[in-house]
Design a protein around this motif. Structure first.
Motif, PDB file in Angstrom:
ATOM      1  N   LEU A  73      -9.909   8.154  -7.834  1.00 43.59           N
ATOM      2  CA  LEU A  73      -8.787   9.039  -8.008  1.00 43.59           C
ATOM      3  C   LEU A  73      -7.903   8.972  -6.518  1.00 43.59           C
ATOM      4  O   LEU A  73      -6.790   8.912  -6.679  1.00 43.59           O
ATOM      5  N   TRP A  74      -8.715   8.774  -5.387  1.00 44.38           N
ATOM      6  CA  TRP A  74      -8.096   8.627  -4.026  1.00 44.38           C
ATOM      7  C   TRP A  74      -8.250   7.482  -3.506  1.00 44.38           C
ATOM      8  O   TRP A  74      -9.635   7.076  -3.397  1.00 44.38           O
ATOM      9  N   THR A  75      -7.308   6.635  -2.846  1.00 44.13           N
ATOM     10  CA  THR A  75      -7.720   5.300  -2.022  1.00 44.13           C
ATOM     11  C   THR A  75      -8.675   5.870  -0.828  1.00 44.13           C
ATOM     12  O   THR A  75      -9.341   4.805  -0.324  1.00 44.13           O
ATOM     13  N   TYR A  76      -8.645   7.057  -0.384  1.00 45.99           N
ATOM     14  CA  TYR A  76      -9.580   7.401   0.633  1.00 45.99           C
ATOM     15  C   TYR A  76     -10.865   8.081   0.302  1.00 45.99           C
ATOM     16  O   TYR A  76     -11.440   8.625   1.134  1.00 45.99           O
ATOM     17  N   ARG A 129      -9.621  -6.358   1.217  1.00 43.28           N
ATOM     18  CA  ARG A 129      -8.336  -6.565   0.879  1.00 43.28           C
ATOM     19  C   ARG A 129      -7.813  -5.582  -0.358  1.00 43.28           C
ATOM     20  O   ARG A 129      -6.671  -5.414  -0.388  1.00 43.28           O
ATOM     21  N   ILE A 130      -8.572  -5.457  -1.137  1.00 44.05           N
ATOM     22  CA  ILE A 130      -8.458  -4.602  -2.416  1.00 44.05           C
ATOM     23  C   ILE A 130      -8.206  -3.040  -1.836  1.00 44.05           C
ATOM     24  O   ILE A 130      -7.080  -2.367  -2.257  1.00 44.05           O
ATOM     25  N   GLU A 131      -8.715  -2.716  -0.789  1.00 44.77           N
ATOM     26  CA  GLU A 131      -8.589  -1.488  -0.046  1.00 44.77           C
ATOM     27  C   GLU A 131      -7.444  -1.276   0.446  1.00 44.77           C
ATOM     28  O   GLU A 131      -6.565  -0.289   0.506  1.00 44.77           O
ATOM     29  N   GLN A 132      -7.121  -2.550   1.188  1.00 43.91           N
ATOM     30  CA  GLN A 132      -5.781  -2.368   1.731  1.00 43.91           C
ATOM     31  C   GLN A 132      -4.558  -2.551   0.814  1.00 43.91           C
ATOM     32  O   GLN A 132      -3.560  -1.775   1.130  1.00 43.91           O
ATOM     33  N   ILE A 137       2.654  -7.555  -2.074  1.00 46.35           N
ATOM     34  CA  ILE A 137       1.439  -6.928  -1.494  1.00 46.35           C
ATOM     35  C   ILE A 137       0.053  -7.947  -1.708  1.00 46.35           C
ATOM     36  O   ILE A 137      -0.678  -7.744  -0.859  1.00 46.35           O
ATOM     37  N   ALA A 138       0.157  -8.651  -2.633  1.00 41.87           N
ATOM     38  CA  ALA A 138      -0.897  -9.516  -2.806  1.00 41.87           C
ATOM     39  C   ALA A 138      -0.889 -10.648  -1.617  1.00 41.87           C
ATOM     40  O   ALA A 138      -1.973 -10.909  -1.157  1.00 41.87           O
TER      41      ALA A 138
END
Length: 298
Positions: A121-124, A246-249, A264-265
């Motif tokens: 739900l959240w990237t963090y 890389r996915i997290e960024q 972004i990629a």
């Protein structure tokens, strides 16, 4: 050294504890498949224990963790008066025996293979990591372990208090940390240092094109050795760890910028937007565009 490896969160949690006294000739009882971990910390004397085909002499200042899925028993009577703390704990997360094996050991308590992970739900979100606790260890500071065990047992008197339960879990986590720290002092950890060095390098250089061979050259370690170290301490090989970085960024940029997906990629180290979309979708269960539509605010 035999290690137990827990994937957290959730953290292993304390259930119940107490003290036990053994006179000369008395031994620990025999139990089979009790379903919870048992931790014995000997204050004085010595307990002779066996867990299936492994035997342990748990003398003063030592701790032994008994697995929930195995038979354990006392092997012989105590030679002298012996006292110990006993604690029961469990985990609803996955765990494994990690006895320095090259292959990933089977896990207990994980979801069935092939089950899709719900997108975060959240990237963090807090991501799972692993802690390693020795099954048997001589405490480097047994007086601290004894004090912590005493606090856990004393807090049993207020077991119905929410604050007491919270305190118990905090004390128990510190006890596990003491066990882990004692093991770390007893064994050289070049593998852990290699894994941490590789992880730090990958986090710093995730935008750059990297191969396992190039990583080995830059860190001056053989690529196979780096892979083994990272698999042991991070649960994945270097290139998978790099992909996760890389996915997290990318998730951060999707949520906090309006940059096109293709840009972004490129910014997070992918040469092709289509490949980035494929990797992102496989990791998160959503395409980058759908991820942004669902979770971005603005």
């Amino acid at each position: 050294m035999s290690m137990l490896q827990f994937t957290v969160p959730p953290l292993p949690h304390y259930m119940l504890g107490g003290t036990a006294q053994y006179g000369p000739g008395e031994r620990h009882v025999s139990r089979r498949n009790v379903g919870v971990f048992g931790l014995l910390f000997v204050r004085e004397g010595c307990l002779s224990m066996a867990e299936e085909d492994r035997e342990f002499e748990v003398d003063e200042g030592c701790a032994l963790i008994l697995r929930p899925d195995r038979h354990h028993c006392g092997t012989k009577g105590c030679a002298e008066p012996t006292s110990c703390y006993w604690l029961h704990f469990r985990t609803t997360g996955s765990w494994a025996a990690a006895d320095d094996a090259d292959d990933e050991p089977p896990r207990h308590g994980e979801e069935a293979d092939g089950e899709k992970r719900a997108p975060a739900l959240w990237t963090y979100d807090t991501h799972a990591f692993r802690i390693r606790v020795p099954q048997f260890v001589r405490l480097s500071q047994p007086e601290i372990a004894e004090e912590l065990c005493g606090q856990l047992v004393q807090l049993n008197q207020s077991i119905h208090s929410g604050s007491a339960k919270w305190s118990q879990q905090s004390v128990f986590q510190e006890l596990l940390r003491q066990l882990s720290a004692s093991a770390a002092e007893d064994e050289a950890t070049p593998a852990a240092a290699c894994a941490d060095q590789a992880a730090a390098y990958l986090r710093k250089h995730y935008r750059e094109p990297l191969t396992a061979q190039e990583l080995g050259e830059r860190l001056n370690f053989h690529p196979v050795y780096i892979a083994r170290c990272m698999h042991r301490y991070y649960g994945c090989p270097p290139m998978e760890y790099l992909l996760r970085c890389r996915i997290e960024q990318a998730k951060l940029l999707l949520l906090h910028t309006d940059r096109p997906v293709a840009r972004i990629a490129e910014e997070v180290g992918f040469n092709q937007a289509a490949y980035f979309t494929s990797c992102f979708t496989r990791a998160e269960g959503l395409s980058p565009r759908k991820f942004r539509q669902r979770f971005a605010y603005g």
